[in-house]
Design a protein around this motif. Sequence first.
Motif, PDB file in Angstrom:
ATOM      1  N   ALA A 196      33.043  22.555  46.720  1.00 30.98           N
ATOM      2  CA  ALA A 196      34.066  23.353  47.477  1.00 30.98           C
ATOM      3  C   ALA A 196      35.324  23.634  46.869  1.00 30.98           C
ATOM      4  CB  ALA A 196      33.896  22.592  48.884  1.00 30.98           C
ATOM      5  N   ALA A 197      35.634  22.686  46.215  1.00 28.48           N
ATOM      6  CA  ALA A 197      37.121  22.842  45.579  1.00 28.48           C
ATOM      7  C   ALA A 197      36.949  23.611  44.395  1.00 28.48           C
ATOM      8  CB  ALA A 197      37.769  21.558  44.969  1.00 28.48           C
ATOM      9  N   ALA A 198      35.865  23.614  43.623  1.00 28.12           N
ATOM     10  CA  ALA A 198      35.820  24.620  42.543  1.00 28.12           C
ATOM     11  C   ALA A 198      35.605  25.711  43.038  1.00 28.12           C
ATOM     12  CB  ALA A 198      34.522  24.114  41.653  1.00 28.12           C
ATOM     13  N   ALA A 199      34.831  26.262  44.192  1.00 32.40           N
ATOM     14  CA  ALA A 199      34.763  27.604  44.635  1.00 32.40           C
ATOM     15  C   ALA A 199      35.879  27.937  45.090  1.00 32.40           C
ATOM     16  CB  ALA A 199      33.762  27.470  45.586  1.00 32.40           C
ATOM     17  N   ILE A 200      36.819  27.263  45.622  1.00 33.34           N
ATOM     18  CA  ILE A 200      38.208  27.719  46.374  1.00 33.34           C
ATOM     19  C   ILE A 200      38.948  28.092  44.989  1.00 33.34           C
ATOM     20  CG2 ILE A 200      40.237  27.218  47.654  1.00 33.34           C
ATOM     21  CD1 ILE A 200      38.373  25.603  49.178  1.00 33.34           C
ATOM     22  N   ILE A 258      40.903  31.509  43.882  1.00 36.07           N
ATOM     23  CA  ILE A 258      42.274  31.736  43.446  1.00 36.07           C
ATOM     24  C   ILE A 258      42.621  32.376  41.963  1.00 36.07           C
ATOM     25  CG2 ILE A 258      44.544  30.438  42.894  1.00 36.07           C
ATOM     26  CD1 ILE A 258      43.496  28.258  45.045  1.00 36.07           C
ATOM     27  N   GLN A 259      41.861  31.815  41.054  1.00 35.64           N
ATOM     28  CA  GLN A 259      41.987  32.362  39.647  1.00 35.64           C
ATOM     29  C   GLN A 259      41.399  33.734  39.840  1.00 35.64           C
ATOM     30  OE1 GLN A 259      39.759  29.175  38.008  1.00 35.64           O
ATOM     31  NE2 GLN A 259      41.156  27.816  38.261  1.00 35.64           N
ATOM     32  N   ARG A 260      40.398  34.286  40.581  1.00 31.49           N
ATOM     33  CA  ARG A 260      39.977  35.684  40.614  1.00 31.49           C
ATOM     34  C   ARG A 260      40.959  36.428  41.475  1.00 31.49           C
ATOM     35  NH1 ARG A 260      35.250  33.701  42.897  1.00 31.49           N
ATOM     36  NH2 ARG A 260      35.804  34.423  45.019  1.00 31.49           N
ATOM     37  N   GLY A 261      41.982  35.876  41.859  1.00 29.65           N
ATOM     38  CA  GLY A 261      43.072  36.472  42.574  1.00 29.65           C
ATOM     39  C   GLY A 261      42.733  37.026  43.955  1.00 29.65           C
ATOM     40  N   ASP A 262      41.655  36.518  44.593  1.00 26.99           N
ATOM     41  CA  ASP A 262      41.591  36.553  45.973  1.00 26.99           C
ATOM     42  C   ASP A 262      42.403  35.966  46.842  1.00 26.99           C
ATOM     43  OD1 ASP A 262      38.907  37.520  44.814  1.00 26.99           O
ATOM     44  OD2 ASP A 262      37.854  35.873  45.671  1.00 26.99           O
ATOM     45  N   TYR A 263      43.159  34.974  46.476  1.00 28.83           N
ATOM     46  CA  TYR A 263      44.353  34.463  47.030  1.00 28.83           C
ATOM     47  C   TYR A 263      45.407  34.407  45.957  1.00 28.83           C
ATOM     48  CZ  TYR A 263      40.566  32.884  49.715  1.00 28.83           C
ATOM     49  OH  TYR A 263      39.257  32.541  50.619  1.00 28.83           O
ATOM     50  N   ARG A 264      46.540  35.098  46.438  1.00 26.59           N
ATOM     51  CA  ARG A 264      47.601  35.339  45.313  1.00 26.59           C
ATOM     52  C   ARG A 264      48.540  33.979  45.306  1.00 26.59           C
ATOM     53  NH1 ARG A 264      46.899  39.823  47.850  1.00 26.59           N
ATOM     54  NH2 ARG A 264      48.567  39.410  49.129  1.00 26.59           N
ATOM     55  N   PRO A 265      49.538  33.961  44.271  1.00 30.04           N
ATOM     56  CA  PRO A 265      50.471  32.829  44.312  1.00 30.04           C
ATOM     57  C   PRO A 265      51.307  33.202  45.490  1.00 30.04           C
ATOM     58  CG  PRO A 265      49.899  33.651  42.006  1.00 30.04           C
ATOM     59  CD  PRO A 265      49.504  34.707  42.999  1.00 30.04           C
ATOM     60  N   GLY A 266      51.476  32.020  46.120  1.00 26.46           N
ATOM     61  CA  GLY A 266      52.302  32.047  47.346  1.00 26.46           C
ATOM     62  C   GLY A 266      51.625  32.523  48.478  1.00 26.46           C
ATOM     63  N   GLN A 267      50.347  32.921  48.854  1.00 24.18           N
ATOM     64  CA  GLN A 267      49.596  33.561  49.659  1.00 24.18           C
ATOM     65  C   GLN A 267      49.074  31.894  50.409  1.00 24.18           C
ATOM     66  OE1 GLN A 267      46.441  36.170  48.806  1.00 24.18           O
ATOM     67  NE2 GLN A 267      45.657  36.208  50.828  1.00 24.18           N
ATOM     68  N   ARG A 268      49.017  32.383  51.805  1.00 24.03           N
ATOM     69  CA  ARG A 268      48.122  31.437  52.486  1.00 24.03           C
ATOM     70  C   ARG A 268      46.672  31.497  52.503  1.00 24.03           C
ATOM     71  NH1 ARG A 268      45.966  30.449  57.836  1.00 24.03           N
ATOM     72  NH2 ARG A 268      46.593  28.383  58.793  1.00 24.03           N
ATOM     73  N   ILE A 269      45.874  30.487  52.292  1.00 27.80           N
ATOM     74  CA  ILE A 269      44.390  30.551  52.234  1.00 27.80           C
ATOM     75  C   ILE A 269      44.035  30.285  53.615  1.00 27.80           C
ATOM     76  CG2 ILE A 269      44.495  29.420  49.659  1.00 27.80           C
ATOM     77  CD1 ILE A 269      43.570  26.921  50.773  1.00 27.80           C
ATOM     78  N   PRO A 313      49.619  29.114  39.579  1.00 26.47           N
ATOM     79  CA  PRO A 313      48.566  28.085  39.585  1.00 26.47           C
ATOM     80  C   PRO A 313      47.871  27.872  38.166  1.00 26.47           C
ATOM     81  CG  PRO A 313      48.046  30.446  40.409  1.00 26.47           C
ATOM     82  CD  PRO A 313      49.590  30.365  40.124  1.00 26.47           C
ATOM     83  N   SER A 314      47.681  26.844  37.772  1.00 24.94           N
ATOM     84  CA  SER A 314      46.878  26.543  36.354  1.00 24.94           C
ATOM     85  C   SER A 314      45.328  26.923  36.397  1.00 24.94           C
ATOM     86  CB  SER A 314      47.159  24.982  36.191  1.00 24.94           C
ATOM     87  OG  SER A 314      46.467  24.481  35.300  1.00 24.94           O
ATOM     88  N   SER A 315      45.164  27.370  35.355  1.00 23.67           N
ATOM     89  CA  SER A 315      43.787  27.762  35.146  1.00 23.67           C
ATOM     90  C   SER A 315      42.954  26.623  34.958  1.00 23.67           C
ATOM     91  CB  SER A 315      43.423  28.846  34.029  1.00 23.67           C
ATOM     92  OG  SER A 315      43.835  28.024  32.893  1.00 23.67           O
TER      93      SER A 315
END
Length: 260
Positions: free
Chosen positions: A22-26, A30-41, A85-87
């Motif tokens: 689950a952590a890897a999927a989230i 994030i890394q795809r840009g579905d959730y941007r830096p600073g955005q609430r998930i 966010p780190s890759s």
Amino acid sequence: MRPLRASPSLLQPDGRKLYQQAAAAIAAAIQRGDYRPGQRIPSERDLAEEHKVSRPTIREALIALEVTGLVRSRHGSGIFVVDNPSSDALSLSLDIGAFELTEARRLFEGETAALAALSITEADLVRLEELISDMERENQQQVGGERADREFHLVIARATANSAIVGVIESLWDARYSSPLCAEMLERARKVGVQPRIDEHLVIIQALRNRDPAAARTAMRDHLARVIDGLLEATEIDTMERTRAELEEKRSALARRVSV
């Protein structure tokens, strides 16, 4: 308490623990840009529904992402992606989470207590009662109760006269300290006052004293089910406390503004 179960997961079995998947999927979202830096998930509930896993699994996943520095809690407002966010944020091995560990303890220690009921000695029972006093003292001193609680469960394991069982129970307890994720979750629980429950341990002793394997199994499993409940409540309270802190900060800021 019933074992924590979820509807069939959308995550595909790949050898990793469910919370890690689950952590890897989230993290991938994030890394795809579905959730941007600073955005609430999304909320725990929404993520659990999306990935078809339990909320405790999602909670462990989010705490794992927070420990690795990919997301952060913001004073009860929710979980947000960090600014940079780190890759490779999940390269840190977080090992086992507290929910998963306690479920394993519930399984193994339940059967351990049942077996111990057949062979426990009077000396063992006296030692368990002494450890109850130690737990009460540690609770009063707010030192966590770990030493006495750990020894209580190991005395029961040793009463089985099976060294393999003792080794398993010791390894499960040691995982509480060696896993960064488990340690983080237990520390959150301690901060909101979660302590060993004396009454539940007394029920275990009584079942052992009665030499009743079924009652000993039930008492131990019920005790560890409530430990899981306590962890769930503790992580929820942790969120509530951040919300209260945010509200107090807003009240203070408003008071400063109106005083101008």
